[in-house]
Design a protein around this motif. Sequence first.
Motif, mmCIF file in Angstrom:
data_model
loop_
_atom_site.group_PDB
_atom_site.id
_atom_site.type_symbol
_atom_site.label_atom_id
_atom_site.label_comp_id
_atom_site.label_asym_id
_atom_site.label_seq_id
_atom_site.Cartn_x
_atom_site.Cartn_y
_atom_site.Cartn_z
ATOM 1 N N GLU A 156 0.834 -1.198 0.000
ATOM 2 C CA GLU A 156 0.000 0.000 0.000
ATOM 3 C C GLU A 156 0.870 1.249 0.000
ATOM 4 N N TYR A 157 0.319 2.323 -0.570
ATOM 5 C CA TYR A 157 0.919 3.643 -0.362
ATOM 6 C C TYR A 157 -0.171 4.698 -0.377
ATOM 7 N N ASP A 158 0.124 5.824 0.257
ATOM 8 C CA ASP A 158 -0.785 6.962 0.281
ATOM 9 C C ASP A 158 0.038 8.184 -0.099
ATOM 10 N N ALA A 159 0.011 8.533 -1.388
ATOM 11 C CA ALA A 159 0.837 9.615 -1.911
ATOM 12 C C ALA A 159 0.090 10.953 -1.834
ATOM 13 N N ILE A 160 0.855 12.024 -1.781
ATOM 14 C CA ILE A 160 0.298 13.373 -1.850
ATOM 15 C C ILE A 160 0.326 13.822 -3.303
ATOM 16 N N ASP A 161 -0.804 14.301 -3.800
ATOM 17 C CA ASP A 161 -0.912 14.792 -5.167
ATOM 18 C C ASP A 161 -1.102 16.300 -5.159
ATOM 19 N N TYR A 162 -0.436 16.958 -6.116
ATOM 20 C CA TYR A 162 -0.603 18.396 -6.303
ATOM 21 C C TYR A 162 -1.039 18.643 -7.744
ATOM 22 N N TYR A 163 -2.293 19.026 -7.934
ATOM 23 C CA TYR A 163 -2.800 19.340 -9.269
ATOM 24 C C TYR A 163 -2.487 20.804 -9.576
ATOM 25 N N GLU A 164 -1.935 21.025 -10.765
ATOM 26 C CA GLU A 164 -1.401 22.349 -11.082
ATOM 27 C C GLU A 164 -2.483 23.414 -11.205
ATOM 28 N N THR A 165 -3.582 23.094 -11.870
ATOM 29 C CA THR A 165 -4.599 24.106 -12.131
ATOM 30 C C THR A 165 -6.001 23.574 -11.847
ATOM 31 N N TYR A 166 -6.938 24.492 -11.800
ATOM 32 C CA TYR A 166 -8.365 24.163 -11.691
ATOM 33 C C TYR A 166 -8.782 23.230 -12.820
ATOM 34 N N GLU A 167 -8.324 23.518 -14.056
ATOM 35 C CA GLU A 167 -8.700 22.722 -15.214
ATOM 36 C C GLU A 167 -8.223 21.278 -15.093
ATOM 37 N N ASP A 168 -7.049 21.073 -14.503
ATOM 38 C CA ASP A 168 -6.536 19.712 -14.317
ATOM 39 C C ASP A 168 -7.441 18.915 -13.388
ATOM 40 N N LEU A 169 -7.901 19.557 -12.338
ATOM 41 C CA LEU A 169 -8.766 18.870 -11.373
ATOM 42 C C LEU A 169 -10.142 18.592 -11.982
ATOM 43 N N VAL A 170 -10.660 19.531 -12.753
ATOM 44 C CA VAL A 170 -11.959 19.330 -13.408
ATOM 45 C C VAL A 170 -11.883 18.171 -14.403
ATOM 46 N N PHE A 171 -10.786 18.104 -15.172
ATOM 47 C CA PHE A 171 -10.619 17.001 -16.126
ATOM 48 C C PHE A 171 -10.638 15.667 -15.390
ATOM 49 N N LEU A 172 -9.914 15.581 -14.286
ATOM 50 C CA LEU A 172 -9.880 14.349 -13.490
ATOM 51 C C LEU A 172 -11.286 13.961 -13.032
ATOM 52 N N LEU A 173 -12.012 14.911 -12.484
ATOM 53 C CA LEU A 173 -13.329 14.606 -11.911
ATOM 54 C C LEU A 173 -14.359 14.257 -12.981
ATOM 55 N N LYS A 174 -14.225 14.838 -14.162
ATOM 56 C CA LYS A 174 -15.175 14.547 -15.235
ATOM 57 C C LYS A 174 -14.898 13.211 -15.921
ATOM 58 N N HIS A 175 -13.665 12.690 -15.775
ATOM 59 C CA HIS A 175 -13.287 11.474 -16.493
ATOM 60 C C HIS A 175 -13.038 10.290 -15.575
ATOM 61 N N THR A 176 -13.371 10.431 -14.303
ATOM 62 C CA THR A 176 -13.257 9.332 -13.346
ATOM 63 C C THR A 176 -14.510 9.323 -12.460
ATOM 64 N N PRO A 177 -14.764 8.232 -11.756
ATOM 65 C CA PRO A 177 -15.933 8.187 -10.868
ATOM 66 C C PRO A 177 -15.628 8.612 -9.432
ATOM 67 N N ILE A 178 -14.555 9.376 -9.227
ATOM 68 C CA ILE A 178 -14.182 9.777 -7.864
ATOM 69 C C ILE A 178 -15.354 10.463 -7.163
ATOM 70 N N ILE A 179 -15.946 11.450 -7.831
ATOM 71 C CA ILE A 179 -17.157 12.108 -7.345
ATOM 72 C C ILE A 179 -18.266 11.783 -8.338
ATOM 73 N N PRO A 180 -19.117 10.803 -8.032
ATOM 74 C CA PRO A 180 -20.139 10.375 -8.999
ATOM 75 C C PRO A 180 -20.990 11.533 -9.509
ATOM 76 N N ASN A 181 -21.201 11.553 -10.831
ATOM 77 C CA ASN A 181 -22.056 12.562 -11.482
ATOM 78 C C ASN A 181 -21.548 13.978 -11.269
ATOM 79 N N PHE A 182 -20.230 14.123 -11.152
ATOM 80 C CA PHE A 182 -19.662 15.460 -10.948
ATOM 81 C C PHE A 182 -20.050 16.386 -12.099
ATOM 82 N N GLY A 183 -20.425 17.616 -11.733
ATOM 83 C CA GLY A 183 -20.694 18.650 -12.719
ATOM 84 C C GLY A 183 -22.111 18.716 -13.220
#
Length: 249
Positions: free
Chosen positions: A187-214
Motif C-alpha cells: 500500500e501507499y498513500d501519496a500526496i498529489d498536487y494538481y497544477e490548475t483548476y482545469e486539471d482537477l476538473v478534467f480528473l473529476l469529469k473522467h473518473t468516478p471519484i465524485i459520482p455525477n460530478f458537474g
Amino acid sequence: MNELEYRNFYDRVGKMNGWDFSRVKCQSEGAAWDFYDVVTQNSKKSDMLLDIGTGGGEALLSIVDAALLLIGIDHSMGMIQTAQANVSASKASNVRMLYMDAAHIQFPEGFFQVISNRHSGFDPREVARVLAEGGCFLTQQVGEADKMNLKLAFGRGQAFEVPDGTLMNLYMTQLEEVGFRDIQSFEYDAIDYYETYEDLVFLLKHTPIIPNFGQTAEDFTILHQFIEEHQTSKGIRTNSKRFMIIARK
C-alpha cells in the motif's frame, strides 16, 4: 453510481479519451511503485501477458517489450475502439486489444504466464483458470481512502464511508480461495498536487471519484471552495491511496 451507470460512464469516457490522463498536470510525492514497471519485472520475454480492464491500452503499450504477446481486454466497446486505434498508431506488432468481459475470458486454461489488472474489476476464478501453473497475477486498485479531502468536501464519492482496506482484504481472501499462493499486498498513500483548476476538473469529469460530478452548479461552487482551502505553492493538494496485490498460482 450503480453498475449500469458506471458502465455507461466508462464507455462514454472510453470513446472520448480512453483511460489517458497524460494531459493532466499533477505532481505526486510518496508513490512507492509504478505498477507497469512491476508487471515488467515479473514478466519474461517469452511470456503471454493478459491485461484485464486495459482501458485505452495506453499503459499496456508502454511495456510492449515485456512479453512475447500482450493482450488487452475490456468490457467497454468505447475503450476498445480507442485502444485499437492506439495500437495502430503505435505500430506495435505484438499487442492485441479485444472486447471481452473479465467474468468470461475467452481463452483456454493456463494460456497466460502473467496477468495484470489496474483499477478495474476482475473475477478471481477466471484469472486462476487462464493463468498457467507458476504464473503471476498482479492487480493495483484504488484504496477507499483515495481523494479523501475531496470526498469530504462533496459529501459523496467512490467508496465513500467504506473502511479503508475493505477491498484489498476481500480480494486477498478470494484469491486464496481459488488456489493462489504466495499472496502479497502493498500500500501507499501519496500526496498529489494538481497544477490548475482545469486539471482537477478534467480528473473529476473522467473518473468516478465524485459520482455525477458537474451535473449541478453546486458542484462547481464546492470545487472552488475546495481549491481555496487546499491551494498550496505546489498546487491543489489531495491524495492517491493505492494498493497492489501480487499472487502466484
